[in-house]
Design a protein around this motif. Structure first.
Motif, short mmCIF file in Angstrom:
data_model
loop_
_atom_site.label_atom_id
_atom_site.label_comp_id
_atom_site.label_asym_id
_atom_site.label_seq_id
_atom_site.Cartn_x
_atom_site.Cartn_y
_atom_site.Cartn_z
N VAL A 130 46.96 -10.23 -13.52
CA VAL A 130 47.91 -9.58 -12.62
C VAL A 130 47.77 -8.06 -12.70
O VAL A 130 47.65 -7.38 -11.67
CB VAL A 130 49.36 -10.00 -12.95
N GLU A 131 47.79 -7.52 -13.91
CA GLU A 131 47.73 -6.05 -14.06
C GLU A 131 46.38 -5.51 -13.59
O GLU A 131 46.31 -4.44 -12.97
CB GLU A 131 47.99 -5.66 -15.52
N ASP A 156 59.30 -8.68 -9.57
CA ASP A 156 59.29 -7.31 -9.05
C ASP A 156 60.52 -7.06 -8.18
O ASP A 156 61.19 -6.03 -8.31
CB ASP A 156 58.01 -7.10 -8.24
N LEU A 181 46.46 -5.65 -9.76
CA LEU A 181 47.32 -4.59 -9.23
C LEU A 181 46.64 -3.23 -9.35
O LEU A 181 46.78 -2.37 -8.47
CB LEU A 181 48.66 -4.57 -9.98
N PHE A 196 55.71 -13.48 -9.95
CA PHE A 196 55.56 -12.04 -10.15
C PHE A 196 56.19 -11.22 -9.02
O PHE A 196 56.74 -10.15 -9.27
CB PHE A 196 54.08 -11.69 -10.34
N ALA A 197 56.13 -11.73 -7.79
CA ALA A 197 56.77 -11.02 -6.69
C ALA A 197 58.29 -11.06 -6.86
O ALA A 197 58.97 -10.05 -6.62
CB ALA A 197 56.36 -11.65 -5.35
N ASN A 211 51.79 -7.62 -4.91
CA ASN A 211 52.31 -8.39 -6.05
C ASN A 211 52.11 -9.89 -5.82
O ASN A 211 51.79 -10.64 -6.75
CB ASN A 211 53.81 -8.09 -6.24
#
Length: 298
Positions: free
Chosen positions: A282-283, A88, A286, A84-85, A14
């Motif tokens: 990001v997606e 999450d 990931l 984002f981390a 992430n």
């Protein structure tokens, strides 16, 4: 046989995805950030987006549109990675805390606000350096980012690097709450994706909407932050702009309520599609991590 849920990716995945997305976004949209800051710092009637662009290029050259790029570029990787981390981390924390198995609208907003508050502690020194370099009135006083740091520490002390901490906290709390809250809501309203291309499109659309709403919520706080950080602290002289909410009232009283949204157009032109780019990258990243790690992450 029921389908096993995907195992959550490790923190480092992430973090790396957020870092890659942040750098992609800043390289694409940085000139809009320079124009936004100039519009926010001006107490005169706004020239508008196009007028501000023309004025900067005509008087200072095209290169000025990239003045102060180094600090945000250095910042974007850790900043977006932390965003984002942290989102999450707080999402998992709140799911456990409230005994929920799936994210809902209320938890997504709470998670986003918490991620924004976390992110704000990382970004303040970098934002301060960027604002000082972008401000036409002070840019000539510094030879570069490290000179800004040296002069601030020399004149204002080490804590001077955290000038604007409180306003930055509110700016990021409101933006992230709106951004991540909207992503959840918009995703639930879009048609179920049938292939990877539709998934990417859904992510881009929800990210753009989230970026727009986050920008609409946080622009007044960003305006105040720019004003606070542009003015060096002088011992014995109280700053005109200090705490966020009193400064909002002061600006509205002196310049009118619309002044709280100075710089909104270039800001939203950057952060609406920028929010889509962020979520898209990001997606996608990931997804690459999931494929590389294999089951049970896929």
């Amino acid at each position: 046989m029921s389908e096993q849920p995907k195992k959550p990716l490790p923190f480092v995945a992430n973090f790396a995805a957020g870092a890659i997305a942040g750098v992609s976004e800043i390289l694409t949209f940085y000139p809009l950030d320079v124009v936004k800051t100039r519009m926010q710092l001006s107490t005169q009637k706004s020239q508008g987006l196009v007028g501000s662009f023309k004025s900067i290029v005509r008087e200072e050259g095209v290169g000025r549109l990239y003045r102060g790029l180094v600090p945000p570029l250095l910042l974007e990787a850790p900043k977006r990675a932390v965003k984002f981390a942290a989102n999450d981390f707080w999402g998992k924390t709140y799911l456990d805390l409230f005994g929920e198995k799936k994210m809902n609208q209320q938890l997504s907003i709470l998670t986003g606000c918490s991620a924004g508050a976390t992110e704000s502690f990382v970004v303040v020194p970098f934002e301060l350096v960027k604002i000082r370099l972008q401000d036409k009135a002070s840019a000539s006083l510094y030879s570069g980012p490290m000179d800004v740091v040296r002069q601030i520490i020399k004149k204002e002390g080490l804590l001077g690097m955290y000038n604007g901490m409180e306003s930055t906290f509110w700016r990021h709390l409101w933006w992230n709450g709106g951004y991540f809250g909207c992503i959840f809501q918009v995703r639930s309203m879009l048609p179920e994706p049938k292939n990877p291309q539709q998934t990417l499109l859904n992510n881009f659309i929800s990210g753009c909407v989230g970026g727009f709403v986050g920008t609409a919520l946080n622009t007044p706080f960003d305006m105040v932050k720019s004003r606070i950080q542009s003015a060096p602290r002088i011992a014995g002289v109280p700053p005109k702009y200090n705490w966020t909410y009193p400064s909002l009232v002061l600006i509205a009283r002196e310049e009118g309520l619309p002044a709280l949204y100075k710089g909104f157009v270039p800001k939203v032109l950057r952060l609406a599609p920028g929010g889509g780019v962020l979520l898209l990258v990001v997606e996608f990243t990931l997804g690459v991590f999931r494929q590389a790690l294999g089951p049970p992450y896929i």
